[in-house]
Design a protein around this motif. Structure first.
Motif, PDB file in Angstrom:
ATOM      1  N   GLY A   1       0.808  -1.217   0.000  1.00  9.82           N
ATOM      2  CA  GLY A   1       0.000   0.000   0.000  1.00  9.82           C
ATOM      3  C   GLY A   1       0.834   1.256   0.000  1.00  9.82           C
ATOM      4  O   GLY A   1       0.522   2.227  -0.700  1.00  9.82           O
ATOM      5  N   ILE A   2       1.909   1.274   0.778  1.00  9.77           N
ATOM      6  CA  ILE A   2       2.793   2.440   0.805  1.00  9.77           C
ATOM      7  C   ILE A   2       3.399   2.686  -0.570  1.00  9.77           C
ATOM      8  O   ILE A   2       3.427   3.822  -1.072  1.00  9.77           O
TER       9      ILE A   2
ATOM     10  N   VAL B   1       2.284   1.616  -3.568  1.00 13.64           N
ATOM     11  CA  VAL B   1       1.240   2.005  -4.528  1.00 13.64           C
ATOM     12  C   VAL B   1       0.803   3.447  -4.278  1.00 13.64           C
ATOM     13  O   VAL B   1       0.604   4.230  -5.224  1.00 13.64           O
ATOM     14  N   PHE B   2       0.653   3.822  -3.005  1.00 14.49           N
ATOM     15  CA  PHE B   2       0.264   5.197  -2.674  1.00 14.49           C
ATOM     16  C   PHE B   2       1.290   6.197  -3.190  1.00 14.49           C
ATOM     17  O   PHE B   2       0.924   7.231  -3.782  1.00 14.49           O
TER      18      PHE B   2
ATOM     19  N   GLY C   1      -3.469   6.074  -6.144  1.00 14.71           N
ATOM     20  CA  GLY C   1      -3.218   6.568  -4.794  1.00 14.71           C
ATOM     21  C   GLY C   1      -4.263   6.093  -3.800  1.00 14.71           C
ATOM     22  O   GLY C   1      -3.941   5.677  -2.677  1.00 14.71           O
TER      23      GLY C   1
ATOM     24  N   GLY D   1      -3.685   2.556  -2.908  1.00 17.36           N
ATOM     25  CA  GLY D   1      -2.646   2.449  -1.899  1.00 17.36           C
ATOM     26  C   GLY D   1      -3.199   2.680  -0.504  1.00 17.36           C
ATOM     27  O   GLY D   1      -2.857   1.955   0.449  1.00 17.36           O
TER      28      GLY D   1
ATOM     29  N   ILE E   1      -3.278   0.005   2.601  1.00 21.33           N
ATOM     30  CA  ILE E   1      -2.755   0.316   3.936  1.00 21.33           C
ATOM     31  C   ILE E   1      -3.819   0.027   4.995  1.00 21.33           C
ATOM     32  O   ILE E   1      -3.538  -0.564   6.044  1.00 21.33           O
TER      33      ILE E   1
END
Length: 265
Positions: free
Chosen positions: A160-161, A163-164, A211, A214, A218
């Motif tokens: 997630g981090i 992808v964000f 975003g 992501g 998370i």
């Protein structure tokens, strides 16, 4: 269902969160359907649509309107970092931090990056602002209700981090390219060029979806995924309407340039 149980926290015992998950998904998705049907949220190039000629409307300068839209959600996410106890809960801290970064970036873009061509209608600004504020607050609340629950067997925090960060960087870069289309006091529209604008007319929306994905990775809560899926459908509708607008305004618009996803949509 077994796949979902491996990826998501179980829904918390909260009627409010369950109800908001449904309302958020349906409401935001319906906004995308409205865009396809020609009923637009009136800002940017769509500011003068859907308005009877004899109707008096209150307008705000676009910069002020965008600040009103994003600032309450930024305040909510910043407040969550200072008010709520995140010690020992890295997922809560990561989610709150990602939301802070997301809306702080938006406010910075409003102040220093975007070039504006007109006004925003107040009746469009208010629902946008409320939507972001309520969704942000609810997402944070849902995450805190997940504390103490068994973690999903598939941990998506690190993914997630990454992808964000990809999403927020790509979105910022394409907003920068859009801002370079206009010189000072230039209010006209041009066909965007460069980077993914060569393939789609709304790469900034594509990276915004990335975003949000992501953030959902998370969080790994049902509400975060409901918000992300709803936002994806809305931005698909908005990008479809944007491409249709460009085709109607520019005879030389390249028809091979898609709306949102290269070569596909």
């Amino acid at each position: 269902m077994s796949i979902l149980s491996n990826l998501l926290f179980p829904p918390p015992p909260s009627l409010f969160i369950t109800t908001m998950s449904v309302i958020t998904f349906v409401g935001i998705s319906n906004g995308g359907l409205s865009e396809v049907r020609g009923k637009h949220i009136r800002y940017s190039k769509f500011v003068n649509t859907n308005s009877p000629n004899n109707r008096e409307e209150m307008k705000l300068p676009s910069r002020i309107g965008m600040l009103v839209a994003y600032t309450p959600a930024l305040i909510a996410s910043l407040a969550s970092l200072s008010i709520l106890d995140n010690i020992g809960e890295p997922r809560c801290l990561l989610l709150n931090s990602a939301l802070c970064v997301h809306f702080f970036k938006r406010v910075v873009e409003v102040l220093f990056v975007h070039q504006y061509s007109g006004h925003m209608i107040l009746e469009s600004v208010i629902p946008i602002s409320l939507s972001y504020f309520i969704s942000t607050s609810t997402m944070i609340h849902a995450q805190h209700l997940s504390q103490g629950m068994e973690e999903p067997s598939v941990d998506l925090k690190i993914a997630g981090i990454i992808v964000f960060l990809i999403g927020i960087t790509g979105n910022l870069y394409h907003h920068h390219l859009l801002s370079k289309l206009r010189k000072k006091d230039d209010r006209g529209y041009k066909i965007p060029k460069g980077a993914l604008f060569e393939l789609v007319i709304c790469p900034h929306y594509l990276f915004e979806i990335i975003g949000f994905m992501g953030i959902a990775f998370i969080s790994q809560t049902v509400y975060a995924f409901s918000f992300t899926l709803g936002s994806m459908f809305y931005l698909m509708g908005r990008s479809y309407a944007t491409r249709k607008w460009y085709l109607s305004k520019f005879k030389n618009f390249p028809t091979n340039v898609r709306a949102l996803i290269p070569y596909i949509f």
